[in-house]
Design a protein around this motif. Structure first.
Motif, short mmCIF file in Angstrom:
data_model
loop_
_atom_site.label_atom_id
_atom_site.label_comp_id
_atom_site.label_asym_id
_atom_site.label_seq_id
_atom_site.Cartn_x
_atom_site.Cartn_y
_atom_site.Cartn_z
N UNK A 44 0.83 -1.21 0.00
CA UNK A 44 0.00 0.00 0.00
C UNK A 44 0.86 1.26 0.00
N UNK A 45 1.95 1.23 0.73
CA UNK A 45 2.84 2.38 0.76
C UNK A 45 3.36 2.74 -0.62
N UNK A 46 3.73 1.71 -1.38
CA UNK A 46 4.22 1.96 -2.74
C UNK A 46 3.10 2.44 -3.65
N UNK A 47 1.91 1.85 -3.50
CA UNK A 47 0.75 2.30 -4.29
C UNK A 47 0.49 3.78 -4.04
N UNK A 48 0.57 4.18 -2.78
CA UNK A 48 0.30 5.56 -2.42
C UNK A 48 1.35 6.51 -2.98
N UNK A 49 2.59 6.05 -3.09
CA UNK A 49 3.65 6.87 -3.68
C UNK A 49 3.38 7.14 -5.17
#
Length: 315
Positions: A44-49
């Motif tokens: 999710x962190x990468x998706x949000x980036x």
């Protein structure tokens, strides 16, 4: 094994390739074997980036701090036991009278064991790829404290062979090959783990109920043998849907920007699992297959899909 940094980088690289084909109105990935809150947090962190205004609902099974659902970790295991409890009740049996073989020692298996002990069942086994851990007292089974200790131990990703303690580890054995007398078997480890030969062993040692907590853990031949010997059989698509059901709850929670307490989640999940048993039984009987919960679940699912397709003008 991989370091924490290795896992994080892999998850980030994976989402960099995946982000364009997932989303709350597209596909919503969820955790499974070896993919839990840590990995989903990194994903999710990468998706949000990458995606501006990223929606929490793009993944389910997330850590609570990222919009995850309280009770999601327990859902598949607890849901399995609520399905079993209703199945037994519909056939004038009680969970507290059952001796249970559980395979696996991951999230699903240990939460199955936890809820079974809470309801008074005798849990005799858990297992991993190295063998089976048999409760030292096969009359009383694992205690609640035993299960709690196993959960803590397996959280460190260690093998049951190294567990120690008073219980007996049988290297290379599956729960179905231990020769233990039991009434219920719950395969909760992996696909095709229970073969026809295993099914024969279970029947000969008194097992009258099998519910699939893993994804398709029984081979077709095993299912045929169990049903031919009048063993009550709960199919995976119905039994282990607690995880999928709570994924939908998590999406609903995310969409309404609300937070559900654990009691609310468990109440909704228990109601759902019990209704699945009753609905499967009702549909099976309507089509002349009384007592066949696998057929009931299949027909019920087909009828619901067909109804939705017709409503959209597909047929």
């Amino acid at each position: 094994g991989e370091s924490e940094a290795d896992v994080m980088r892999f998850c980030q690289a994976f989402m960099t390739e995946l982000y364009g084909v997932v989303g709350p109105t597209l596909d919503v990935p969820a955790g499974d074997q070896n993919v839990a809150g840590r990995e989903l947090g990194y994903l999710y962190g990468q998706y949000k980036r990458i995606v501006r205004n990223a929606d929490f609902g793009v993944l389910s099974g997330k850590p609570v701090a990222l919009g995850g659902l309280l009770g999601r970790i327990e859902a598949t295991g607890y849901g399995t036991v609520w399905y079993l409890d209703e199945l037994l009740s519909c056939n004038e049996l009680r969970t507290c009278d059952q001796r249970v073989l559980v395979s696996g020692s991951g999230n699903v298996a240990l939460h199955c064991a936890e809820k079974l002990v809470e309801l008074g069942a005798v849990v005799l086994t858990v297992s991993d790829s190295g063998g089976t851990l048999v409760a030292v007292d096969t009359e009383r089974g694992f205690s609640a404290d035993d299960v709690a200790a196993l959960k803590e131990y397996k959280a460190t990703r260690k093998r049951l062979a190294d567990y120690g303690g008073p219980h007996e580890f049988r290297a290379g054995a599956a729960p179905w090959t231990t020769g233990l007398q039991a009434t219920v078997a719950i395969p909760a480890a992996t696909q095709n783990e229970l073969t026809q030969e295993d099914a024969e062993q279970l029947v000969s040692h008194g097992v009258r109920v099998v519910v699939e907590a893993a994804n398709m853990p029984c081979t077709n031949e095993a299912v045929h043998h169990l049903k031919s010997n009048e063993v009550l059989f709960g199919p995976a698509k119905a039994v282990n849907c607690g995880g999928v059901a709570t994924s939908q709850m998590e999406m609903q929670q995310n969409a309404t920007m609300s937070t559900w307490d654990e009691n609310t989640v468990f109440r909704k999940l228990e109601e759902l699992m019990r209704s699945i048993v009753r609905d499967s039984a009702r549909v099976a009987e309507r089509y002349g297959l009384k007592g066949d919960y696998q057929a009931g679940a299949n027909i019920l699912a087909f009828l619901r899909l067909a109804k939705a397709m017709r409503a959209q003008g597909v047929l």
